[in-house]
Design a protein around this motif. Sequence first.
Motif, PDB file in Angstrom:
ATOM      1  N   MET A  25     -11.038  14.634 -10.839  1.00  0.00           N
ATOM      2  CA  MET A  25     -10.192  13.728 -11.629  1.00  0.00           C
ATOM      3  C   MET A  25      -8.917  13.405 -10.843  1.00  0.00           C
ATOM      4  SD  MET A  25     -12.023  12.823 -14.032  1.00  0.00           S
ATOM      5  CE  MET A  25     -10.838  11.699 -14.700  1.00  0.00           C
ATOM      6  N   ASP A  26      -8.344  14.411 -10.197  1.00  0.00           N
ATOM      7  CA  ASP A  26      -7.152  14.170  -9.375  1.00  0.00           C
ATOM      8  C   ASP A  26      -7.505  13.316  -8.157  1.00  0.00           C
ATOM      9  OD1 ASP A  26      -5.500  15.611 -11.072  1.00  0.00           O
ATOM     10  OD2 ASP A  26      -5.824  17.493  -9.986  1.00  0.00           O
ATOM     11  N   ARG A  27      -8.672  13.539  -7.590  1.00  0.00           N
ATOM     12  CA  ARG A  27      -9.110  12.745  -6.436  1.00  0.00           C
ATOM     13  C   ARG A  27      -9.347  11.291  -6.837  1.00  0.00           C
ATOM     14  NH1 ARG A  27     -12.990  17.055  -3.191  1.00  0.00           N
ATOM     15  NH2 ARG A  27     -11.289  18.488  -2.749  1.00  0.00           N
ATOM     16  N   TYR A  28      -9.902  11.069  -8.043  1.00  0.00           N
ATOM     17  CA  TYR A  28     -10.076   9.699  -8.529  1.00  0.00           C
ATOM     18  C   TYR A  28      -8.720   9.008  -8.668  1.00  0.00           C
ATOM     19  CZ  TYR A  28     -15.028  10.390  -9.731  1.00  0.00           C
ATOM     20  OH  TYR A  28     -16.364  10.621  -9.688  1.00  0.00           O
ATOM     21  N   ARG A  29      -7.743   9.717  -9.224  1.00  0.00           N
ATOM     22  CA  ARG A  29      -6.399   9.128  -9.362  1.00  0.00           C
ATOM     23  C   ARG A  29      -5.823   8.777  -7.986  1.00  0.00           C
ATOM     24  NH1 ARG A  29      -6.422  12.190 -14.106  1.00  0.00           N
ATOM     25  NH2 ARG A  29      -5.887  14.174 -13.186  1.00  0.00           N
ATOM     26  N   PHE A  30      -6.036   9.652  -7.020  1.00  0.00           N
ATOM     27  CA  PHE A  30      -5.578   9.404  -5.654  1.00  0.00           C
ATOM     28  C   PHE A  30      -6.273   8.159  -5.086  1.00  0.00           C
ATOM     29  CE2 PHE A  30      -5.945  10.529  -1.005  1.00  0.00           C
ATOM     30  CZ  PHE A  30      -4.624  10.298  -0.689  1.00  0.00           C
ATOM     31  N   LEU A  31      -7.593   8.051  -5.267  1.00  0.00           N
ATOM     32  CA  LEU A  31      -8.331   6.870  -4.808  1.00  0.00           C
ATOM     33  C   LEU A  31      -7.794   5.600  -5.454  1.00  0.00           C
ATOM     34  CD1 LEU A  31     -12.100   7.917  -4.729  1.00  0.00           C
ATOM     35  CD2 LEU A  31     -10.740   7.089  -2.814  1.00  0.00           C
ATOM     36  N   ILE A  32      -7.535   5.663  -6.754  1.00  0.00           N
ATOM     37  CA  ILE A  32      -7.015   4.489  -7.464  1.00  0.00           C
ATOM     38  C   ILE A  32      -5.668   4.068  -6.876  1.00  0.00           C
ATOM     39  CG2 ILE A  32      -6.080   3.723  -9.690  1.00  0.00           C
ATOM     40  CD1 ILE A  32      -8.446   5.373 -10.971  1.00  0.00           C
ATOM     41  N   ASP A  33      -4.808   5.038  -6.605  1.00  0.00           N
ATOM     42  CA  ASP A  33      -3.506   4.720  -5.994  1.00  0.00           C
ATOM     43  C   ASP A  33      -3.682   4.072  -4.625  1.00  0.00           C
ATOM     44  OD1 ASP A  33      -2.157   5.698  -8.190  1.00  0.00           O
ATOM     45  OD2 ASP A  33      -1.708   7.653  -7.274  1.00  0.00           O
ATOM     46  N   LEU A  34      -4.627   4.584  -3.831  1.00  0.00           N
ATOM     47  CA  LEU A  34      -4.892   3.989  -2.512  1.00  0.00           C
ATOM     48  C   LEU A  34      -5.371   2.542  -2.652  1.00  0.00           C
ATOM     49  CD1 LEU A  34      -6.741   6.920  -0.683  1.00  0.00           C
ATOM     50  CD2 LEU A  34      -4.411   6.107  -0.249  1.00  0.00           C
ATOM     51  N   GLY A  35      -6.255   2.316  -3.600  1.00  0.00           N
ATOM     52  CA  GLY A  35      -6.778   0.982  -3.830  1.00  0.00           C
ATOM     53  C   GLY A  35      -5.705   0.008  -4.278  1.00  0.00           C
ATOM     54  N   ARG A  36      -4.798   0.475  -5.111  1.00  0.00           N
ATOM     55  CA  ARG A  36      -3.704  -0.383  -5.583  1.00  0.00           C
ATOM     56  C   ARG A  36      -2.751  -0.764  -4.460  1.00  0.00           C
ATOM     57  NH1 ARG A  36      -2.575   2.824 -11.250  1.00  0.00           N
ATOM     58  NH2 ARG A  36      -4.236   1.776 -12.428  1.00  0.00           N
ATOM     59  N   ALA A  37      -2.718   0.041  -3.409  1.00  0.00           N
ATOM     60  CA  ALA A  37      -1.814  -0.215  -2.279  1.00  0.00           C
ATOM     61  C   ALA A  37      -2.421  -1.156  -1.226  1.00  0.00           C
ATOM     62  CB  ALA A  37      -1.419   1.105  -1.630  1.00  0.00           C
ATOM     63  N   LEU A  38      -3.681  -1.564  -1.417  1.00  0.00           N
ATOM     64  CA  LEU A  38      -4.276  -2.499  -0.454  1.00  0.00           C
ATOM     65  C   LEU A  38      -3.492  -3.799  -0.441  1.00  0.00           C
ATOM     66  CD1 LEU A  38      -8.132  -2.226  -1.154  1.00  0.00           C
ATOM     67  CD2 LEU A  38      -6.955  -1.621   0.975  1.00  0.00           C
ATOM     68  N   PRO A  39      -3.333  -4.403   0.739  1.00  0.00           N
ATOM     69  CA  PRO A  39      -2.666  -5.705   0.777  1.00  0.00           C
ATOM     70  C   PRO A  39      -3.504  -6.756   0.044  1.00  0.00           C
ATOM     71  CG  PRO A  39      -3.349  -5.018   2.994  1.00  0.00           C
ATOM     72  CD  PRO A  39      -3.720  -3.924   2.049  1.00  0.00           C
ATOM     73  N   PRO A  40      -2.868  -7.823  -0.434  1.00  0.00           N
ATOM     74  CA  PRO A  40      -3.623  -8.879  -1.129  1.00  0.00           C
ATOM     75  C   PRO A  40      -4.733  -9.441  -0.239  1.00  0.00           C
ATOM     76  CG  PRO A  40      -1.252  -9.262  -1.300  1.00  0.00           C
ATOM     77  CD  PRO A  40      -1.444  -8.114  -0.344  1.00  0.00           C
ATOM     78  N   TYR A  41      -5.833  -9.769  -0.857  1.00  0.00           N
ATOM     79  CA  TYR A  41      -6.989 -10.320  -0.148  1.00  0.00           C
ATOM     80  C   TYR A  41      -6.985 -11.830  -0.339  1.00  0.00           C
ATOM     81  CZ  TYR A  41     -11.856 -10.660   1.430  1.00  0.00           C
ATOM     82  OH  TYR A  41     -13.002 -10.957   2.117  1.00  0.00           O
ATOM     83  N   PRO A  42      -7.099 -12.593   0.745  1.00  0.00           N
ATOM     84  CA  PRO A  42      -7.025 -14.058   0.644  1.00  0.00           C
ATOM     85  C   PRO A  42      -8.156 -14.656  -0.209  1.00  0.00           C
ATOM     86  CG  PRO A  42      -6.878 -13.323   2.935  1.00  0.00           C
ATOM     87  CD  PRO A  42      -7.254 -12.133   2.120  1.00  0.00           C
ATOM     88  N   ASP A  43      -7.785 -15.562  -1.078  1.00  0.00           N
ATOM     89  CA  ASP A  43      -8.773 -16.216  -1.939  1.00  0.00           C
ATOM     90  C   ASP A  43      -9.849 -16.946  -1.150  1.00  0.00           C
ATOM     91  OD1 ASP A  43      -7.690 -15.327  -4.314  1.00  0.00           O
ATOM     92  OD2 ASP A  43      -6.445 -17.104  -4.601  1.00  0.00           O
TER      93      ASP A  43
END
Length: 141
Positions: A25-43
């Motif tokens: 559960m803590d690792r999932y939260r860590f993964l989610i935080d990493l994903g939220r920090a990705l730079p925007p992806y061009p449309d």
Amino acid sequence: MTDQPDIKAAQEEIVDDFALFDDWMDRYRFLIDLGRALPPYPDDLRIDDWRVKGCINRAWLHGEARDGRVYYQASSESEIVAGLIALLLKVYSGRTPREIIDNPPDFLERIGVWENITSNRINGLKGMIGLIQGVAAKAAG
């Protein structure tokens, strides 16, 4: 020349980061935080050519060879998939094609990803790895 750690050290850093957490559960939260920090992806890159095959949620991973290295950018509608993408980009983006080809993502097994994500996410993750390897192979000639 790049200032990033070598590819093996980048994988070890991820293994060490995940070792800090006692449960998934803590690792999932860590993964989610990493994903939220990705730079925007061009449309303009949200096209089928760069869509991750096998992923239930829509995800895109674009790779481009420049100056002897391969650079990736990616996005997913799933927060956990986005976190997995962030791990792969940390290891592979900015590397030479040969480094990418010669270094499979063994760190994913070492941190327990394969046993702790759903089969649908496994398919998507395999699709991401396939795209990363495919772009590197094409760049290698």
